[in-house]
Write a protein that holds these residues in place. Sequence first.
Motif, PDB file in Angstrom:
ATOM      1  N   LEU A  91       0.813  -1.209   0.000  1.00  0.00           N
ATOM      2  CA  LEU A  91       0.000   0.000   0.000  1.00  0.00           C
ATOM      3  C   LEU A  91       0.855   1.273   0.000  1.00  0.00           C
ATOM      4  CD1 LEU A  91      -2.840   1.108  -0.056  1.00  0.00           C
ATOM      5  CD2 LEU A  91      -2.914   0.888   2.442  1.00  0.00           C
ATOM      6  N   ALA A  92       1.917   1.311   0.772  1.00  0.00           N
ATOM      7  CA  ALA A  92       2.784   2.502   0.805  1.00  0.00           C
ATOM      8  C   ALA A  92       3.391   2.764  -0.573  1.00  0.00           C
ATOM      9  CB  ALA A  92       3.874   2.349   1.848  1.00  0.00           C
ATOM     10  N   ARG A  93       3.814   1.718  -1.248  1.00  0.00           N
ATOM     11  CA  ARG A  93       4.371   1.867  -2.601  1.00  0.00           C
ATOM     12  C   ARG A  93       3.307   2.448  -3.544  1.00  0.00           C
ATOM     13  NH1 ARG A  93       8.706   0.217  -4.937  1.00  0.00           N
ATOM     14  NH2 ARG A  93       9.236  -1.101  -3.171  1.00  0.00           N
ATOM     15  N   ARG A  94       2.104   1.916  -3.476  1.00  0.00           N
ATOM     16  CA  ARG A  94       1.035   2.405  -4.347  1.00  0.00           C
ATOM     17  C   ARG A  94       0.688   3.861  -4.047  1.00  0.00           C
ATOM     18  NH1 ARG A  94      -3.747  -1.627  -4.794  1.00  0.00           N
ATOM     19  NH2 ARG A  94      -4.417   0.021  -6.211  1.00  0.00           N
ATOM     20  N   MET A  95       0.734   4.233  -2.788  1.00  0.00           N
ATOM     21  CA  MET A  95       0.457   5.621  -2.419  1.00  0.00           C
ATOM     22  C   MET A  95       1.549   6.548  -2.946  1.00  0.00           C
ATOM     23  SD  MET A  95      -0.953   4.920   1.451  1.00  0.00           S
ATOM     24  CE  MET A  95      -0.449   6.517   2.014  1.00  0.00           C
ATOM     25  N   MET A  96       2.806   6.143  -2.806  1.00  0.00           N
ATOM     26  CA  MET A  96       3.904   6.961  -3.319  1.00  0.00           C
ATOM     27  C   MET A  96       3.801   7.066  -4.838  1.00  0.00           C
ATOM     28  SD  MET A  96       5.598   8.170  -0.769  1.00  0.00           S
ATOM     29  CE  MET A  96       7.063   8.782  -1.588  1.00  0.00           C
ATOM     30  N   GLU A  97       3.471   5.971  -5.506  1.00  0.00           N
ATOM     31  CA  GLU A  97       3.312   6.011  -6.963  1.00  0.00           C
ATOM     32  C   GLU A  97       2.167   6.941  -7.367  1.00  0.00           C
ATOM     33  OE1 GLU A  97       3.047   1.802  -7.763  1.00  0.00           O
ATOM     34  OE2 GLU A  97       5.239   1.606  -7.853  1.00  0.00           O
ATOM     35  N   ALA A  98       1.119   7.010  -6.548  1.00  0.00           N
ATOM     36  CA  ALA A  98       0.020   7.938  -6.818  1.00  0.00           C
ATOM     37  C   ALA A  98       0.512   9.384  -6.705  1.00  0.00           C
ATOM     38  CB  ALA A  98      -1.140   7.683  -5.860  1.00  0.00           C
ATOM     39  N   ALA A  99       1.382   9.652  -5.747  1.00  0.00           N
ATOM     40  CA  ALA A  99       1.955  10.998  -5.614  1.00  0.00           C
ATOM     41  C   ALA A  99       2.840  11.325  -6.814  1.00  0.00           C
ATOM     42  CB  ALA A  99       2.745  11.114  -4.315  1.00  0.00           C
ATOM     43  N   PHE A 100       3.624  10.344  -7.281  1.00  0.00           N
ATOM     44  CA  PHE A 100       4.475  10.561  -8.470  1.00  0.00           C
ATOM     45  C   PHE A 100       3.594  10.876  -9.684  1.00  0.00           C
ATOM     46  CE2 PHE A 100       7.585   7.120  -6.704  1.00  0.00           C
ATOM     47  CZ  PHE A 100       7.980   7.974  -5.684  1.00  0.00           C
ATOM     48  N   ALA A 101       2.514  10.121  -9.841  1.00  0.00           N
ATOM     49  CA  ALA A 101       1.632  10.306 -10.991  1.00  0.00           C
ATOM     50  C   ALA A 101       0.920  11.660 -10.935  1.00  0.00           C
ATOM     51  CB  ALA A 101       0.606   9.171 -11.065  1.00  0.00           C
ATOM     52  N   ARG A 102       0.625  12.111  -9.762  1.00  0.00           N
ATOM     53  CA  ARG A 102      -0.067  13.399  -9.605  1.00  0.00           C
ATOM     54  C   ARG A 102       0.868  14.570  -9.912  1.00  0.00           C
ATOM     55  NH1 ARG A 102      -5.149  14.672  -7.905  1.00  0.00           N
ATOM     56  NH2 ARG A 102      -5.410  16.656  -6.848  1.00  0.00           N
ATOM     57  N   HIS A 103       2.170  14.348  -9.715  1.00  0.00           N
ATOM     58  CA  HIS A 103       3.181  15.391  -9.943  1.00  0.00           C
ATOM     59  C   HIS A 103       4.289  14.842 -10.844  1.00  0.00           C
ATOM     60  CE1 HIS A 103       1.392  18.053  -6.949  1.00  0.00           C
ATOM     61  NE2 HIS A 103       1.128  16.949  -6.286  1.00  0.00           N
ATOM     62  N   PRO A 104       3.955  14.499 -12.090  1.00  0.00           N
ATOM     63  CA  PRO A 104       4.951  13.870 -12.971  1.00  0.00           C
ATOM     64  C   PRO A 104       6.142  14.803 -13.203  1.00  0.00           C
ATOM     65  CG  PRO A 104       2.998  14.537 -14.214  1.00  0.00           C
ATOM     66  CD  PRO A 104       2.687  14.746 -12.771  1.00  0.00           C
ATOM     67  N   GLY A 105       7.325  14.223 -13.093  1.00  0.00           N
ATOM     68  CA  GLY A 105       8.546  14.964 -13.357  1.00  0.00           C
ATOM     69  C   GLY A 105       9.018  15.841 -12.217  1.00  0.00           C
ATOM     70  N   ALA A 106       8.276  15.894 -11.123  1.00  0.00           N
ATOM     71  CA  ALA A 106       8.665  16.755  -9.999  1.00  0.00           C
ATOM     72  C   ALA A 106       9.804  16.142  -9.203  1.00  0.00           C
ATOM     73  CB  ALA A 106       7.472  16.977  -9.074  1.00  0.00           C
ATOM     74  N   THR A 107      10.684  16.996  -8.705  1.00  0.00           N
ATOM     75  CA  THR A 107      11.659  16.570  -7.706  1.00  0.00           C
ATOM     76  C   THR A 107      10.902  16.455  -6.390  1.00  0.00           C
ATOM     77  OG1 THR A 107      13.506  17.608  -8.835  1.00  0.00           O
ATOM     78  CG2 THR A 107      13.765  17.230  -6.471  1.00  0.00           C
ATOM     79  N   ILE A 108      11.139  15.349  -5.677  1.00  0.00           N
ATOM     80  CA  ILE A 108      10.380  15.073  -4.459  1.00  0.00           C
ATOM     81  C   ILE A 108      11.339  14.904  -3.293  1.00  0.00           C
ATOM     82  CG2 ILE A 108       8.742  13.519  -3.341  1.00  0.00           C
ATOM     83  CD1 ILE A 108       7.795  12.746  -6.180  1.00  0.00           C
ATOM     84  N   ALA A 109      11.064  15.627  -2.217  1.00  0.00           N
ATOM     85  CA  ALA A 109      11.839  15.534  -0.981  1.00  0.00           C
ATOM     86  C   ALA A 109      11.020  14.783   0.068  1.00  0.00           C
ATOM     87  CB  ALA A 109      12.184  16.930  -0.471  1.00  0.00           C
ATOM     88  N   ILE A 110      11.722  14.032   0.900  1.00  0.00           N
ATOM     89  CA  ILE A 110      11.084  13.370   2.040  1.00  0.00           C
ATOM     90  C   ILE A 110      12.039  13.413   3.221  1.00  0.00           C
ATOM     91  CG2 ILE A 110       9.617  11.812   0.685  1.00  0.00           C
ATOM     92  CD1 ILE A 110      11.622   9.565   1.275  1.00  0.00           C
ATOM     93  N   SER A 111      11.477  13.308   4.390  1.00  0.00           N
ATOM     94  CA  SER A 111      12.234  13.089   5.617  1.00  0.00           C
ATOM     95  C   SER A 111      11.823  11.696   6.070  1.00  0.00           C
ATOM     96  CB  SER A 111      11.882  14.144   6.670  1.00  0.00           C
ATOM     97  OG  SER A 111      12.544  13.862   7.876  1.00  0.00           O
ATOM     98  N   ALA A 112      12.664  10.719   5.771  1.00  0.00           N
ATOM     99  CA  ALA A 112      12.301   9.315   5.983  1.00  0.00           C
ATOM    100  C   ALA A 112      12.784   8.803   7.328  1.00  0.00           C
ATOM    101  CB  ALA A 112      12.913   8.452   4.881  1.00  0.00           C
ATOM    102  N   GLN A 113      11.953   8.017   7.973  1.00  0.00           N
ATOM    103  CA  GLN A 113      12.446   7.302   9.128  1.00  0.00           C
ATOM    104  C   GLN A 113      13.564   6.391   8.631  1.00  0.00           C
ATOM    105  OE1 GLN A 113       9.247   5.474  11.318  1.00  0.00           O
ATOM    106  NE2 GLN A 113       8.152   7.418  11.510  1.00  0.00           N
ATOM    107  N   THR A 114      14.668   6.373   9.338  1.00  0.00           N
ATOM    108  CA  THR A 114      15.868   5.694   8.852  1.00  0.00           C
ATOM    109  C   THR A 114      15.613   4.244   8.476  1.00  0.00           C
ATOM    110  OG1 THR A 114      17.242   7.184  10.156  1.00  0.00           O
ATOM    111  CG2 THR A 114      18.262   5.136   9.418  1.00  0.00           C
ATOM    112  N   TYR A 115      14.819   3.536   9.247  1.00  0.00           N
ATOM    113  CA  TYR A 115      14.593   2.120   8.939  1.00  0.00           C
ATOM    114  C   TYR A 115      13.830   1.943   7.622  1.00  0.00           C
ATOM    115  CZ  TYR A 115       9.617   1.703  10.207  1.00  0.00           C
ATOM    116  OH  TYR A 115       8.250   1.790  10.237  1.00  0.00           O
TER     117      TYR A 115
END
Length: 147
Positions: A91-115
């Motif tokens: 589900l997390a992968r599909r959600m991230m892919e939905a964000a990519f599709a909504r903003h095609p070509g955008a540079t994306i920043a995240i603050s990821a939990q290290t694990y």
Amino acid sequence: MTLERQIAFAWHRLDDIPAPLLYEILRFRQAIFVVEQASPYEDLDGRDQPAEHLLVHIEGGLAGYLRVIPEAGRIRVGRVAIAPAHRRRGLARRMMEAAFARHPGATIAISAQTYLAPFYATLGFVPTSPEYDDTGVPHVDMIRAGG
């Protein structure tokens, strides 16, 4: 029943979210980030207003959430959360892919939990900072270059 028959993705702007749904979102985020992760942090950070909010419901219950915040020259994805009963099902992968599709070509920043950095690396993110403590939870900044 398969996940495909049960799942509904919906994008919202904060101004369009009815009060009961907003309450559900805030309760969901608090349950995961504050209670489950034992990290008392300021969830209401003033960044929800300009954000787009992705909600994923499965059988009517909130199963996943993330927000996309516009920043100068890029977007920031944050508050990625999956209900415990729906983890490890893609589900997390599909959600991230939905964000990519909504903003095609955008540079994306995240603050990821290290694990979770290895997971984000599979989506094309690369670390841009050393590990740091964010209210008791180790994090690393990551970027996915736009195309």
